[in-house]
Design a protein around this motif. Structure first.
Motif, PDB file in Angstrom:
ATOM      1  N   PRO A  38       0.802  -1.226   0.000  1.00  0.00           N
ATOM      2  CA  PRO A  38       0.000   0.000   0.000  1.00  0.00           C
ATOM      3  C   PRO A  38       0.834   1.275   0.000  1.00  0.00           C
ATOM      4  O   PRO A  38       0.429   2.280  -0.565  1.00  0.00           O
ATOM      5  N   THR A  39       1.998   1.225   0.613  1.00  0.00           N
ATOM      6  CA  THR A  39       2.798   2.441   0.685  1.00  0.00           C
ATOM      7  C   THR A  39       3.271   2.862  -0.690  1.00  0.00           C
ATOM      8  O   THR A  39       3.213   4.046  -1.035  1.00  0.00           O
ATOM      9  N   LYS A  40       3.735   1.937  -1.473  1.00  0.00           N
ATOM     10  CA  LYS A  40       4.284   2.301  -2.786  1.00  0.00           C
ATOM     11  C   LYS A  40       3.204   2.334  -3.862  1.00  0.00           C
ATOM     12  O   LYS A  40       2.965   3.363  -4.482  1.00  0.00           O
ATOM     13  N   ALA A  41       2.562   1.209  -4.085  1.00  0.00           N
ATOM     14  CA  ALA A  41       1.655   1.096  -5.231  1.00  0.00           C
ATOM     15  C   ALA A  41       0.385   1.911  -5.054  1.00  0.00           C
ATOM     16  O   ALA A  41      -0.048   2.595  -5.992  1.00  0.00           O
ATOM     17  N   THR A  42      -0.211   1.867  -3.881  1.00  0.00           N
ATOM     18  CA  THR A  42      -1.460   2.589  -3.703  1.00  0.00           C
ATOM     19  C   THR A  42      -1.227   4.091  -3.696  1.00  0.00           C
ATOM     20  O   THR A  42      -2.064   4.856  -4.171  1.00  0.00           O
ATOM     21  N   THR A  43      -0.085   4.528  -3.194  1.00  0.00           N
ATOM     22  CA  THR A  43       0.244   5.952  -3.258  1.00  0.00           C
ATOM     23  C   THR A  43       0.332   6.413  -4.710  1.00  0.00           C
ATOM     24  O   THR A  43      -0.205   7.465  -5.074  1.00  0.00           O
ATOM     25  N   PHE A  75       2.096  12.209  -0.775  1.00  0.00           N
ATOM     26  CA  PHE A  75       3.470  11.788  -1.033  1.00  0.00           C
ATOM     27  C   PHE A  75       4.412  12.139   0.121  1.00  0.00           C
ATOM     28  O   PHE A  75       5.498  11.567   0.222  1.00  0.00           O
ATOM     29  N   LEU A  76       4.027  13.059   0.981  1.00  0.00           N
ATOM     30  CA  LEU A  76       4.837  13.358   2.156  1.00  0.00           C
ATOM     31  C   LEU A  76       4.493  12.448   3.340  1.00  0.00           C
ATOM     32  O   LEU A  76       5.385  12.026   4.079  1.00  0.00           O
ATOM     33  N   THR A  77       3.217  12.170   3.552  1.00  0.00           N
ATOM     34  CA  THR A  77       2.820  11.443   4.760  1.00  0.00           C
ATOM     35  C   THR A  77       2.873   9.929   4.611  1.00  0.00           C
ATOM     36  O   THR A  77       3.111   9.239   5.610  1.00  0.00           O
ATOM     37  N   ALA A  78       2.656   9.378   3.437  1.00  0.00           N
ATOM     38  CA  ALA A  78       2.655   7.919   3.288  1.00  0.00           C
ATOM     39  C   ALA A  78       4.012   7.297   3.617  1.00  0.00           C
ATOM     40  O   ALA A  78       4.066   6.332   4.389  1.00  0.00           O
ATOM     41  N   PRO A  79       5.127   7.799   3.100  1.00  0.00           N
ATOM     42  CA  PRO A  79       6.413   7.194   3.476  1.00  0.00           C
ATOM     43  C   PRO A  79       6.762   7.391   4.945  1.00  0.00           C
ATOM     44  O   PRO A  79       7.321   6.499   5.584  1.00  0.00           O
ATOM     45  N   VAL A  80       6.398   8.539   5.490  1.00  0.00           N
ATOM     46  CA  VAL A  80       6.709   8.802   6.902  1.00  0.00           C
ATOM     47  C   VAL A  80       5.907   7.870   7.801  1.00  0.00           C
ATOM     48  O   VAL A  80       6.447   7.281   8.751  1.00  0.00           O
ATOM     49  N   SER A  81       4.623   7.705   7.522  1.00  0.00           N
ATOM     50  CA  SER A  81       3.813   6.812   8.352  1.00  0.00           C
ATOM     51  C   SER A  81       4.259   5.361   8.194  1.00  0.00           C
ATOM     52  O   SER A  81       4.274   4.604   9.179  1.00  0.00           O
ATOM     53  N   ALA A  82       4.640   4.946   6.998  1.00  0.00           N
ATOM     54  CA  ALA A  82       5.129   3.579   6.813  1.00  0.00           C
ATOM     55  C   ALA A  82       6.434   3.371   7.569  1.00  0.00           C
ATOM     56  O   ALA A  82       6.654   2.319   8.179  1.00  0.00           O
ATOM     57  N   HIS A  83       7.296   4.365   7.543  1.00  0.00           N
ATOM     58  CA  HIS A  83       8.560   4.272   8.286  1.00  0.00           C
ATOM     59  C   HIS A  83       8.294   4.163   9.783  1.00  0.00           C
ATOM     60  O   HIS A  83       8.926   3.337  10.472  1.00  0.00           O
TER      61      HIS A  83
END
Length: 102
Positions: A38-43, A75-83
């Protein structure tokens, strides 16, 4: 005609990415792999759909920055929340393995 084809292209690309991310969430074996889908593809999928929306509404009624802001925040919050979720899972698994060895 070109505008409609461009919007359709971005909608289809976005839908395919969202579908792949959703299937990855349901089918991948562990937490870290499921987090990746979900982090990569759904974003990218939601980004593609928002680009299509931006193109469509800019041609119909003028520019709107709502879609651009949603893309930016996504694009700012999805990688941060996944991390943060991955770091929390690493921390919890480390704590569980320490308790088992003690």
């Amino acid at each position: 005609m070109v505008l409609e084809l461009t919007v359709a292209f971005f909608l289809l690309v976005g839908a395919v990415f969202a579908l792949i991310g959703s299937i990855g969430l349901a089918r991948l074996p562990d937490f870290y792999a499921r987090l990746h889908g979900p982090t990569k593809a759904t974003t990218l999928g939601v980004g593609g759909m928002l680009v299509a929306s931006m193109i469509h509404f800019s041609a119909v009624g003028g520019w709107s920055f709502h879609e651009l802001l949603v893309i930016l925040f996504l694009f700012l919050t999805a990688p941060v929340s996944a991390h943060l979720m991955a770091k929390a899972a690493l921390h919890l698994e480390k704590r569980d393995s320490d308790e088992e060895s003690a």
